[in-house]
Design a protein around this motif. Structure first.
Motif, PDB file in Angstrom:
ATOM      1  N   ASP A   1      15.303 -11.569  -7.503  1.00  0.00           N
ATOM      2  CA  ASP A   1      14.431 -11.966  -6.399  1.00  0.00           C
ATOM      3  C   ASP A   1      13.721 -10.769  -5.782  1.00  0.00           C
ATOM      4  O   ASP A   1      12.530 -10.850  -5.451  1.00  0.00           O
ATOM      5  N   ALA A   2      14.426  -9.648  -5.632  1.00  0.00           N
ATOM      6  CA  ALA A   2      13.805  -8.472  -5.031  1.00  0.00           C
ATOM      7  C   ALA A   2      12.604  -7.998  -5.855  1.00  0.00           C
ATOM      8  O   ALA A   2      11.532  -7.705  -5.309  1.00  0.00           O
ATOM      9  N   CYS A   3      12.758  -7.950  -7.179  1.00  0.00           N
ATOM     10  CA  CYS A   3      11.649  -7.525  -8.044  1.00  0.00           C
ATOM     11  C   CYS A   3      10.535  -8.558  -8.063  1.00  0.00           C
ATOM     12  O   CYS A   3       9.347  -8.207  -8.120  1.00  0.00           O
ATOM     13  N   SER A   4      10.900  -9.829  -8.012  1.00  0.00           N
ATOM     14  CA  SER A   4       9.888 -10.876  -7.992  1.00  0.00           C
ATOM     15  C   SER A   4       9.047 -10.790  -6.724  1.00  0.00           C
ATOM     16  O   SER A   4       7.811 -10.860  -6.777  1.00  0.00           O
ATOM     17  N   TYR A   5       9.696 -10.627  -5.576  1.00  0.00           N
ATOM     18  CA  TYR A   5       8.956 -10.537  -4.315  1.00  0.00           C
ATOM     19  C   TYR A   5       8.072  -9.296  -4.291  1.00  0.00           C
ATOM     20  O   TYR A   5       6.939  -9.328  -3.798  1.00  0.00           O
ATOM     21  N   ALA A   6       8.587  -8.175  -4.834  1.00  0.00           N
ATOM     22  CA  ALA A   6       7.796  -6.948  -4.880  1.00  0.00           C
ATOM     23  C   ALA A   6       6.574  -7.123  -5.782  1.00  0.00           C
ATOM     24  O   ALA A   6       5.469  -6.677  -5.450  1.00  0.00           O
ATOM     25  N   SER A   7       6.778  -7.787  -6.923  1.00  0.00           N
ATOM     26  CA  SER A   7       5.664  -8.015  -7.855  1.00  0.00           C
ATOM     27  C   SER A   7       4.604  -8.910  -7.231  1.00  0.00           C
ATOM     28  O   SER A   7       3.400  -8.617  -7.296  1.00  0.00           O
TER      29      SER A   7
ATOM     30  N   GLY B   1       0.796  -1.220   0.000  1.00  0.00           N
ATOM     31  CA  GLY B   1       0.000   0.000   0.000  1.00  0.00           C
ATOM     32  C   GLY B   1       0.828   1.268   0.000  1.00  0.00           C
ATOM     33  O   GLY B   1       0.400   2.303   0.523  1.00  0.00           O
ATOM     34  N   VAL B   2       2.001   1.228  -0.611  1.00  0.00           N
ATOM     35  CA  VAL B   2       2.908   2.381  -0.569  1.00  0.00           C
ATOM     36  C   VAL B   2       2.618   3.387  -1.682  1.00  0.00           C
ATOM     37  O   VAL B   2       3.154   4.495  -1.667  1.00  0.00           O
ATOM     38  N   ILE B   3       1.816   2.991  -2.674  1.00  0.00           N
ATOM     39  CA  ILE B   3       1.430   3.907  -3.761  1.00  0.00           C
ATOM     40  C   ILE B   3      -0.099   4.003  -3.742  1.00  0.00           C
ATOM     41  O   ILE B   3      -0.789   3.135  -4.287  1.00  0.00           O
ATOM     42  N   PRO B   4      -0.660   5.038  -3.127  1.00  0.00           N
ATOM     43  CA  PRO B   4      -2.111   5.127  -2.937  1.00  0.00           C
ATOM     44  C   PRO B   4      -2.936   5.051  -4.224  1.00  0.00           C
ATOM     45  O   PRO B   4      -4.040   4.506  -4.223  1.00  0.00           O
ATOM     46  N   LYS B   5      -2.419   5.571  -5.326  1.00  0.00           N
ATOM     47  CA  LYS B   5      -3.207   5.619  -6.563  1.00  0.00           C
ATOM     48  C   LYS B   5      -3.120   4.328  -7.372  1.00  0.00           C
ATOM     49  O   LYS B   5      -3.831   4.170  -8.362  1.00  0.00           O
ATOM     50  N   ALA B   6      -2.262   3.411  -6.962  1.00  0.00           N
ATOM     51  CA  ALA B   6      -2.153   2.131  -7.671  1.00  0.00           C
ATOM     52  C   ALA B   6      -3.193   1.150  -7.141  1.00  0.00           C
ATOM     53  O   ALA B   6      -3.646   1.259  -5.997  1.00  0.00           O
ATOM     54  N   GLU B   7      -3.567   0.174  -7.985  1.00  0.00           N
ATOM     55  CA  GLU B   7      -4.505  -0.862  -7.532  1.00  0.00           C
ATOM     56  C   GLU B   7      -3.849  -1.800  -6.516  1.00  0.00           C
ATOM     57  O   GLU B   7      -4.529  -2.456  -5.729  1.00  0.00           O
ATOM     58  N   GLY B   8      -2.521  -1.849  -6.544  1.00  0.00           N
ATOM     59  CA  GLY B   8      -1.761  -2.631  -5.573  1.00  0.00           C
ATOM     60  C   GLY B   8      -0.322  -2.164  -5.622  1.00  0.00           C
ATOM     61  O   GLY B   8       0.161  -1.714  -6.668  1.00  0.00           O
ATOM     62  N   SER B   9       0.385  -2.232  -4.502  1.00  0.00           N
ATOM     63  CA  SER B   9       1.769  -1.764  -4.495  1.00  0.00           C
ATOM     64  C   SER B   9       2.521  -2.357  -3.320  1.00  0.00           C
ATOM     65  O   SER B   9       1.926  -2.815  -2.340  1.00  0.00           O
ATOM     66  N   ALA B  10       3.843  -2.341  -3.443  1.00  0.00           N
ATOM     67  CA  ALA B  10       4.688  -2.861  -2.365  1.00  0.00           C
ATOM     68  C   ALA B  10       6.079  -2.262  -2.457  1.00  0.00           C
ATOM     69  O   ALA B  10       6.567  -1.955  -3.546  1.00  0.00           O
ATOM     70  N   ARG B  11       6.687  -2.096  -1.292  1.00  0.00           N
ATOM     71  CA  ARG B  11       8.103  -1.760  -1.210  1.00  0.00           C
ATOM     72  C   ARG B  11       8.807  -2.947  -0.569  1.00  0.00           C
ATOM     73  O   ARG B  11       8.436  -3.388   0.515  1.00  0.00           O
ATOM     74  N   VAL B  12       9.800  -3.470  -1.252  1.00  0.00           N
ATOM     75  CA  VAL B  12      10.533  -4.635  -0.758  1.00  0.00           C
ATOM     76  C   VAL B  12      11.977  -4.250  -0.517  1.00  0.00           C
ATOM     77  O   VAL B  12      12.607  -3.591  -1.354  1.00  0.00           O
ATOM     78  N   ARG B  13      12.478  -4.672   0.611  1.00  0.00           N
ATOM     79  CA  ARG B  13      13.901  -4.488   0.909  1.00  0.00           C
ATOM     80  C   ARG B  13      14.497  -5.856   1.181  1.00  0.00           C
ATOM     81  O   ARG B  13      14.138  -6.526   2.154  1.00  0.00           O
ATOM     82  N   LEU B  14      15.391  -6.292   0.294  1.00  0.00           N
ATOM     83  CA  LEU B  14      16.109  -7.553   0.425  1.00  0.00           C
ATOM     84  C   LEU B  14      17.546  -7.199   0.769  1.00  0.00           C
ATOM     85  O   LEU B  14      18.335  -6.846  -0.106  1.00  0.00           O
ATOM     86  N   GLY B  15      17.889  -7.261   2.050  1.00  0.00           N
ATOM     87  CA  GLY B  15      19.155  -6.706   2.479  1.00  0.00           C
ATOM     88  C   GLY B  15      19.139  -5.209   2.217  1.00  0.00           C
ATOM     89  O   GLY B  15      18.230  -4.506   2.669  1.00  0.00           O
ATOM     90  N   ASP B  16      20.092  -4.713   1.449  1.00  0.00           N
ATOM     91  CA  ASP B  16      20.125  -3.297   1.092  1.00  0.00           C
ATOM     92  C   ASP B  16      19.646  -3.037  -0.324  1.00  0.00           C
ATOM     93  O   ASP B  16      19.795  -1.922  -0.840  1.00  0.00           O
ATOM     94  N   THR B  17      19.084  -4.044  -0.978  1.00  0.00           N
ATOM     95  CA  THR B  17      18.456  -3.851  -2.285  1.00  0.00           C
ATOM     96  C   THR B  17      16.997  -3.480  -2.065  1.00  0.00           C
ATOM     97  O   THR B  17      16.274  -4.176  -1.338  1.00  0.00           O
ATOM     98  N   GLU B  18      16.560  -2.389  -2.679  1.00  0.00           N
ATOM     99  CA  GLU B  18      15.185  -1.915  -2.466  1.00  0.00           C
ATOM    100  C   GLU B  18      14.464  -1.733  -3.797  1.00  0.00           C
ATOM    101  O   GLU B  18      15.024  -1.189  -4.756  1.00  0.00           O
ATOM    102  N   VAL B  19      13.231  -2.202  -3.834  1.00  0.00           N
ATOM    103  CA  VAL B  19      12.393  -2.109  -5.032  1.00  0.00           C
ATOM    104  C   VAL B  19      11.006  -1.612  -4.636  1.00  0.00           C
ATOM    105  O   VAL B  19      10.441  -2.062  -3.625  1.00  0.00           O
ATOM    106  N   VAL B  20      10.474  -0.693  -5.412  1.00  0.00           N
ATOM    107  CA  VAL B  20       9.089  -0.245  -5.249  1.00  0.00           C
ATOM    108  C   VAL B  20       8.315  -0.716  -6.464  1.00  0.00           C
ATOM    109  O   VAL B  20       8.743  -0.528  -7.606  1.00  0.00           O
TER     110      VAL B  20
END
Length: 272
Positions: A150-156, A40-59
């Motif tokens: 993996d970071a992008c996969s988990y975020a997706s 829920g990190v992007i209010p205008k999106a139908e779904g969203s996520a921020r993932v942090r895998l160690g120090d790799t971060e993906v929104v």
């Protein structure tokens, strides 16, 4: 001291540690980095996520809208996954069209989710061969420290699990949005990708950025909720022995089961 000398010293340190079964950041060979997921990190999106895998971060954000089906797939909805690495994520990233590595990143993430049949696309058809619902998943890398697959996969996956699909009805031969009618997507399984690196003869799980530079080869394996392998991607110049392939498969299943328990904690994750 220039960068190439520093990288060479890091590589020698990594190789020396691996000979003793150790890693530069203190993890076990089969241990992924800590995974943190916020939805829920992007209010205008139908779904969203921020993932942090160690120090790799993906929104990641999900956009859902009516669309025309692909010509040979008129009986199912559309699923497309993209990826972008921002220049602020890493000093080596430049602006402009995506390079081969980013294109591969998007394709590997897309394939893992698509081949697992995570989303039952047959339930996203409004009018066969004419109008379907499209789910578009966009990943943006904001901080790079290795293993974007993996970071992008988990975020997706987290974004899809937590998203809501609006309802459309066909009126006058065109989709019409039904207000306040969004529902959970038709989820069938939770795919989990696990990327392993081969450095010399050692296999490690979830390589960080320094380990990524040292890899001779890599393997990304995606499993579904039943622990069945549904997608594989190999990269790098070196190959894998049969024994190493078996080990990678076993690691992907065991590690994937642990990651899946974390994904189940996000909204919608307990559906599978």
């Amino acid at each position: 001291m220039n960068i190439s000398i520093i990288d060479d010293l890091k590589k020698k340190k990594i190789l020396a540690l691996l000979k003793d079964g150790q890693r530069v950041d203190g993890r076990a060979l089969d241990e992924p980095r800590p995974l943190v997921i916020d939805t829920g990190v992007i209010p205008k999106a139908e779904g969203s996520a921020r993932v942090r895998l160690g120090d790799t971060e993906v929104v990641c954000g999900v956009k859902i809208q009516p669309d025309k089906p692909f010509p040979d797939l008129g009986d199912r909805g559309i699923f497309i996954c993209t990826a972008e690495v921002l220049p602020l994520a890493d000093p080596n990233v430049e602006t402009g069209p995506p390079n081969e590595e980013v294109i591969e990143l998007a394709r590997v993430v897309d394939r893992g989710i698509r081949e697992s049949h995570m989303i039952d696309l047959t339930k996203l058809v409004l009018t066969k061969d004419k109008s379907v619902i499209g789910i578009f998943v966009d990943n943006t890398v904001t901080d790079y420290d290795g293993n974007l697959f993996d970071a992008c996969s988990y975020a997706s996956v987290a974004s899809i699990l937590s998203c809501k699909v609006p309802k459309w009805e066909i009126k006058n031969d065109a989709p019409s949005l039904v207000p306040d009618s969004a529902s959970a997507p038709p989820i069938t399984t939770i795919p989990v990708s696990v990327t392993m690196g081969k450095i010399a003869d050692t296999i490690i799980v979830d390589p960080n950025a320094d380990e990524w530079k040292c890899m001779d080869a890599r393997m990304t394996i995606t499993t579904n909720s039943e622990g069945n392998i549904c997608a594989v991607q190999k990269g790098g110049d070196d190959g894998f022995t049969f024994e190493q392939l078996v080990k990678c498969s076993e690691l992907s299943i065991a590690t994937g089961a642990k990651i899946r328990e974390i994904l189940k904690q996000v909204p919608g994750g307990n559906a599978c």
